[in-house]
Design a protein around this motif. Structure first.
Motif, short mmCIF file in Angstrom:
data_model
loop_
_atom_site.label_atom_id
_atom_site.label_comp_id
_atom_site.label_asym_id
_atom_site.label_seq_id
_atom_site.Cartn_x
_atom_site.Cartn_y
_atom_site.Cartn_z
N ALA A 205 -5.38 -6.40 -10.01
CA ALA A 205 -4.93 -7.76 -10.25
C ALA A 205 -3.47 -7.94 -9.82
O ALA A 205 -3.11 -8.95 -9.19
CB ALA A 205 -5.09 -8.12 -11.73
N ALA A 206 -2.62 -6.94 -10.14
CA ALA A 206 -1.21 -7.02 -9.76
C ALA A 206 -1.04 -6.96 -8.25
O ALA A 206 -0.21 -7.68 -7.67
CB ALA A 206 -0.44 -5.88 -10.42
N LYS A 208 -3.22 -7.90 -5.94
CA LYS A 208 -3.69 -9.18 -5.37
C LYS A 208 -2.64 -10.26 -5.57
O LYS A 208 -2.35 -11.05 -4.65
CB LYS A 208 -5.00 -9.59 -6.02
CG LYS A 208 -5.59 -10.88 -5.45
CD LYS A 208 -6.94 -11.19 -6.08
CE LYS A 208 -7.52 -12.48 -5.46
NZ LYS A 208 -8.85 -12.79 -6.06
N GLN A 209 -2.04 -10.33 -6.75
CA GLN A 209 -1.01 -11.32 -7.02
C GLN A 209 0.20 -11.11 -6.12
O GLN A 209 0.78 -12.07 -5.59
CB GLN A 209 -0.59 -11.24 -8.49
CG GLN A 209 0.46 -12.28 -8.88
CD GLN A 209 0.86 -12.16 -10.34
OE1 GLN A 209 0.71 -11.10 -10.94
NE2 GLN A 209 1.35 -13.24 -10.91
N HIS A 210 0.59 -9.85 -5.92
CA HIS A 210 1.74 -9.52 -5.07
C HIS A 210 1.50 -9.99 -3.64
O HIS A 210 2.37 -10.65 -3.04
CB HIS A 210 1.97 -8.01 -5.11
CG HIS A 210 3.03 -7.52 -4.19
ND1 HIS A 210 4.37 -7.79 -4.36
CD2 HIS A 210 2.95 -6.75 -3.06
CE1 HIS A 210 5.08 -7.23 -3.39
NE2 HIS A 210 4.23 -6.59 -2.59
N THR A 212 -0.72 -12.21 -2.54
CA THR A 212 -0.87 -13.67 -2.49
C THR A 212 0.50 -14.34 -2.47
O THR A 212 0.74 -15.30 -1.72
CB THR A 212 -1.68 -14.18 -3.69
OG1 THR A 212 -2.99 -13.60 -3.64
CG2 THR A 212 -1.81 -15.69 -3.66
N GLY A 213 1.43 -13.83 -3.30
CA GLY A 213 2.78 -14.37 -3.32
C GLY A 213 3.47 -14.22 -1.98
O GLY A 213 4.19 -15.12 -1.53
#
Length: 303
Positions: A205-206, A208-210, A212-213
């Motif tokens: 999850a982390a 993917k968030q990284h 995407t940002g």
């Protein structure tokens, strides 16, 4: 050394030493000329390579020319900037970082014409080769006026280091499983396999968030400020797609884990494949965009 006994590399080293010893001034054939030392990262070796080059200013923009004295092949430093356009420039007593870009088509032709107006020798070099000699612009990465102590680039490295630690934690958990450390549930406490699944979920999850940002925020901002980074950002975006596929495959393997049944060797191999790919991605990203990001904005204030 050539058949004539002239050692080009030794000559360059001598010029570099004289430049640094005399505040950017070099005599002999370069007397009266403005030189710069351009340090690039070797496309194959990954090592820092410094080249003395003629330094001109065209319409307020610093430029260097990949003339190679009219040789039929591009100089090595030019190949280096095609892979990593972030360079260190030394001119006079000043040192700064910049993004190198080689415009094409009509823009290159207009630049080259202005270069020849300032220094006709480059026109002579072009006549010696059928190679279209590139003109390379240098866009300064300026953090001198930033009113922050930690920039977005620093935050990116910190994020990478956190992800590295998390991935190493997953490795250790899988190694413990391989060593027979997965105990059955006792008094309501989860076993190591359960902890590994939770850890993997948080890591994926982390990650993917990284990414995407970066894709939606940092990279478009960099592309606007530093057009010369476009090939780098395109490559990083493509690597994000590959990494996303790898970590989804890993997550599926972890979700399906069953003590005594799951092929732990395969799971460990998949984890190592992701780790190797990620580390290569992180290193390239840190080499190419950290300085530019630090000049764009401050690191977010996250508790």
């Amino acid at each position: 050394m050539s058949d004539t006994g002239w050692d080009f590399n030794a000559f360059q080293r001598q010029v570099i030493e004289e430049f640094r010893a005399n505040e950017g001034r070099v005599g002999g054939p370069f007397e009266g000329s403005t030189l710069a030392l351009i340090t690039t990262i070797g496309a194959r070796s990954g090592k820092r390579r410094t080249s003395p080059l003629g330094y001109l200013t065209i319409d307020g923009t610093p430029v260097v020319v990949a003339s190679a004295m009219g040789a039929d092949k591009h100089p090595d430093w030019y190949h280096n900037i095609r892979r990593n356009p972030v360079v260190t420039v030394e001119v006079g007593t000043e040192t700064y970082e910049a993004v190198a870009q080689a415009p094409g088509g009509a823009e290159r032709d207009a630049l080259f014409a202005k270069v020849v107006e300032q220094d006709p020798g480059f026109g002579d070099y072009q006549k010696k080769t059928e190679r279209r000699i590139p003109v390379v612009t240098l866009t300064r990465i300026d953090t001198s006026r930033a009113d922050w102590t930690r920039g977005l680039g620093d935050f990116l490295v910190e994020s990478h280091d956190w992800l590295r630690d998390e991935l190493n934690g997953l490795r250790r958990q899988v190694d413990e499983l391989i060593a027979g450390g997965d105990e059955p549930l006792q008094a309501g406490r989860p076993g190591l396999g359960h902890e590994m699944r939770r850890h993997c979920l948080e890591f994926c999850a982390a990650l993917k968030q990284h990414h995407t940002g970066e894709d939606q925020g940092a990279f478009p901002m960099l592309a606007q400020r530093f057009p010369g980074l476009a090939p780098v950002l395109e490559r990083l975006g493509e690597e994000h797609v590959v990494v996303a596929r790898l970590h989804e495959e890993l997550r599926a393997l972890v979700d399906a884990y069953e003590p005594g049944r799951t092929d732990l060797a395969k799971l460990r191999a998949e984890l190592e494949s992701l780790a190797t790919r990620l580390e290569s991605h992180y290193r390239y990203e840190e080499q190419t965009v950290v300085s530019a990001l630090n000049s764009v904005g401050p690191a977010p204030d996250i508790d």
